[in-house]
Design a protein around this motif. Structure first.
Motif, PDB file in Angstrom:
ATOM      1  N   ASN A  71     157.816 -18.698  22.830  1.00 28.02           N
ATOM      2  CA  ASN A  71     159.275 -18.857  22.740  1.00 28.02           C
ATOM      3  C   ASN A  71     159.797 -18.973  21.310  1.00 28.02           C
ATOM      4  N   LYS A  72     159.272 -18.193  20.383  1.00 31.76           N
ATOM      5  CA  LYS A  72     159.743 -18.177  18.992  1.00 31.76           C
ATOM      6  C   LYS A  72     160.914 -17.234  18.857  1.00 31.76           C
ATOM      7  N   GLY A  73     162.015 -17.728  18.327  1.00 28.19           N
ATOM      8  CA  GLY A  73     163.198 -16.903  18.129  1.00 28.19           C
ATOM      9  C   GLY A  73     163.003 -15.898  17.006  1.00 28.19           C
ATOM     10  N   LEU A  74     163.278 -14.633  17.289  1.00 27.95           N
ATOM     11  CA  LEU A  74     163.163 -13.563  16.298  1.00 27.95           C
ATOM     12  C   LEU A  74     164.511 -12.874  16.109  1.00 27.95           C
ATOM     13  N   THR A  75     164.838 -12.552  14.876  1.00 25.22           N
ATOM     14  CA  THR A  75     166.014 -11.725  14.603  1.00 25.22           C
ATOM     15  C   THR A  75     165.536 -10.302  14.375  1.00 25.22           C
ATOM     16  N   ASP A  85     170.159  -8.496  17.010  1.00 23.90           N
ATOM     17  CA  ASP A  85     169.564  -9.051  18.221  1.00 23.90           C
ATOM     18  C   ASP A  85     168.827 -10.343  17.873  1.00 23.90           C
ATOM     19  N   ARG A  86     168.889 -11.279  18.783  1.00 24.82           N
ATOM     20  CA  ARG A  86     168.145 -12.544  18.678  1.00 24.82           C
ATOM     21  C   ARG A  86     167.374 -12.677  19.973  1.00 24.82           C
ATOM     22  N   VAL A  87     166.072 -12.460  19.864  1.00 25.58           N
ATOM     23  CA  VAL A  87     165.207 -12.333  21.032  1.00 25.58           C
ATOM     24  C   VAL A  87     164.154 -13.427  21.000  1.00 25.58           C
ATOM     25  N   LEU A 100     153.033 -17.005   9.247  1.00 24.49           N
ATOM     26  CA  LEU A 100     154.459 -16.713   9.460  1.00 24.49           C
ATOM     27  C   LEU A 100     155.258 -17.885  10.026  1.00 24.49           C
ATOM     28  N   PHE A 101     154.641 -18.701  10.837  1.00 24.17           N
ATOM     29  CA  PHE A 101     155.398 -19.730  11.544  1.00 24.17           C
ATOM     30  C   PHE A 101     155.639 -20.982  10.700  1.00 24.17           C
ATOM     31  N   ARG A 102     154.813 -21.209   9.683  1.00 22.88           N
ATOM     32  CA  ARG A 102     154.972 -22.406   8.843  1.00 22.88           C
ATOM     33  C   ARG A 102     156.329 -22.374   8.144  1.00 22.88           C
ATOM     34  N   GLY A 103     157.117 -23.389   8.392  1.00 21.52           N
ATOM     35  CA  GLY A 103     158.413 -23.526   7.739  1.00 21.52           C
ATOM     36  C   GLY A 103     159.475 -22.552   8.210  1.00 21.52           C
ATOM     37  N   ALA A 104     159.177 -21.765   9.241  1.00 23.33           N
ATOM     38  CA  ALA A 104     160.146 -20.774   9.727  1.00 23.33           C
ATOM     39  C   ALA A 104     161.320 -21.469  10.402  1.00 23.33           C
ATOM     40  N   ASP A 105     162.497 -20.878  10.249  1.00 19.27           N
ATOM     41  CA  ASP A 105     163.680 -21.372  10.953  1.00 19.27           C
ATOM     42  C   ASP A 105     163.544 -21.082  12.443  1.00 19.27           C
ATOM     43  N   SER A 106     164.474 -21.614  13.235  1.00 14.44           N
ATOM     44  CA  SER A 106     164.475 -21.349  14.674  1.00 14.44           C
ATOM     45  C   SER A 106     164.523 -19.860  14.960  1.00 14.44           C
ATOM     46  N   MET A 108     163.631 -16.471  13.120  1.00 13.08           N
ATOM     47  CA  MET A 108     162.975 -15.917  11.935  1.00 13.08           C
ATOM     48  C   MET A 108     162.928 -14.396  12.006  1.00 13.08           C
ATOM     49  N   PRO A 109     162.818 -13.729  10.848  1.00 17.45           N
ATOM     50  CA  PRO A 109     162.643 -12.279  10.858  1.00 17.45           C
ATOM     51  C   PRO A 109     161.314 -11.921  11.512  1.00 17.45           C
ATOM     52  N   CYS A 110     161.192 -10.704  11.988  1.00 17.63           N
ATOM     53  CA  CYS A 110     159.982 -10.291  12.698  1.00 17.63           C
ATOM     54  C   CYS A 110     158.962  -9.624  11.796  1.00 17.63           C
ATOM     55  N   ASP A 111     159.217  -9.553  10.504  1.00 15.06           N
ATOM     56  CA  ASP A 111     158.274  -8.942   9.572  1.00 15.06           C
ATOM     57  C   ASP A 111     156.932  -9.662   9.655  1.00 15.06           C
TER      58      ASP A 111
END
Length: 192
Positions: A71-75, A85-87, A100-106, A108-111
């Motif tokens: 359930n990680k939010g991706l832009t 899109d926010r998926v 990628l997940f360390r310190g990521a906002d709710s 985050m970009p999908c790169d």
């Protein structure tokens, strides 16, 4: 004091502001897909079972160590005339070395995301079509879809601007090969 002129809000801005201000009930999730706000109820047990079976195999057998987020939010890139899109995929996989997940906002970009997993739920068409297009526009290399409605598992690959250019589909009970960086045959026998 003089008032400063500002640009009027566009319909895209209003939609995005409304989406970001949503307060969904516990367990529900809200996504912004191709200009439409979609709210999904908590999943049932079978939905979670399929997720568990895939994640366990990836953790045990993948060629490189993967970070896994549920359930990680991706832009992602949106369609013309709509906000980005926010998926929220059921599962997001990324190489551990990318962190990628360390310190990521709710959101985050999908790169750097290697693969996303969706298991169909009450809005199966959304998982089959809308989310597939969203993930392709975001450039996510692999999209794995466990389709409970037709008892299949499909791997979409080669994202282009609007969709994936390749896919492989197997019926539950047959293995599905996941390419590098996964390099494993996903067993689906216990999906039956």
């Amino acid at each position: 004091m003089t008032a400063m002129p500002h640009e009027p809000l566009t319909q895209e801005d209003v939609l995005l502001e409304g989406f970001l201000a949503l307060q969904t009930p516990e367990g529900f999730r809200a996504e912004l897909l191709e200009g439409e706000i979609v709210v999904t109820p908590p999943p049932d047990g079978d939905h979670e079972l399929y997720i568990s079976r895939v994640v366990n195999q990836v953790i045990r057998h993948t060629q490189i160590v993967m970070d896994v987020s549920g359930n990680k939010g991706l832009t992602l890139n949106g369609v013309a005339g709509a906000p980005r899109d926010r998926v929220i995929p059921d599962v997001t996989f990324a190489p551990l070395e990318r962190d990628l997940f360390r310190g990521a906002d709710s959101w985050m970009p999908c790169d750097g995301v290697a693969m996303v997993l969706e298991v169909t739920s009450t809005r199966a068409r959304g998982d089959r079509d809308v989310k597939r297009r969203c993930y392709a526009r975001g450039g996510i290399p692999l999209y794995l879809l466990v389709d409970r409605g037709d008892s299949t598992v499909t791997l979409f690959a080669e994202p282009e601007s609007r969709d994936y250019q390749a896919h492989r589909k197997v019926s539950f009970g047959k293995p599905l090969s996941l390419p590098a960086p996964f390099g494993l045959d996903l067993e689906t026998t216990d999906f039956l």
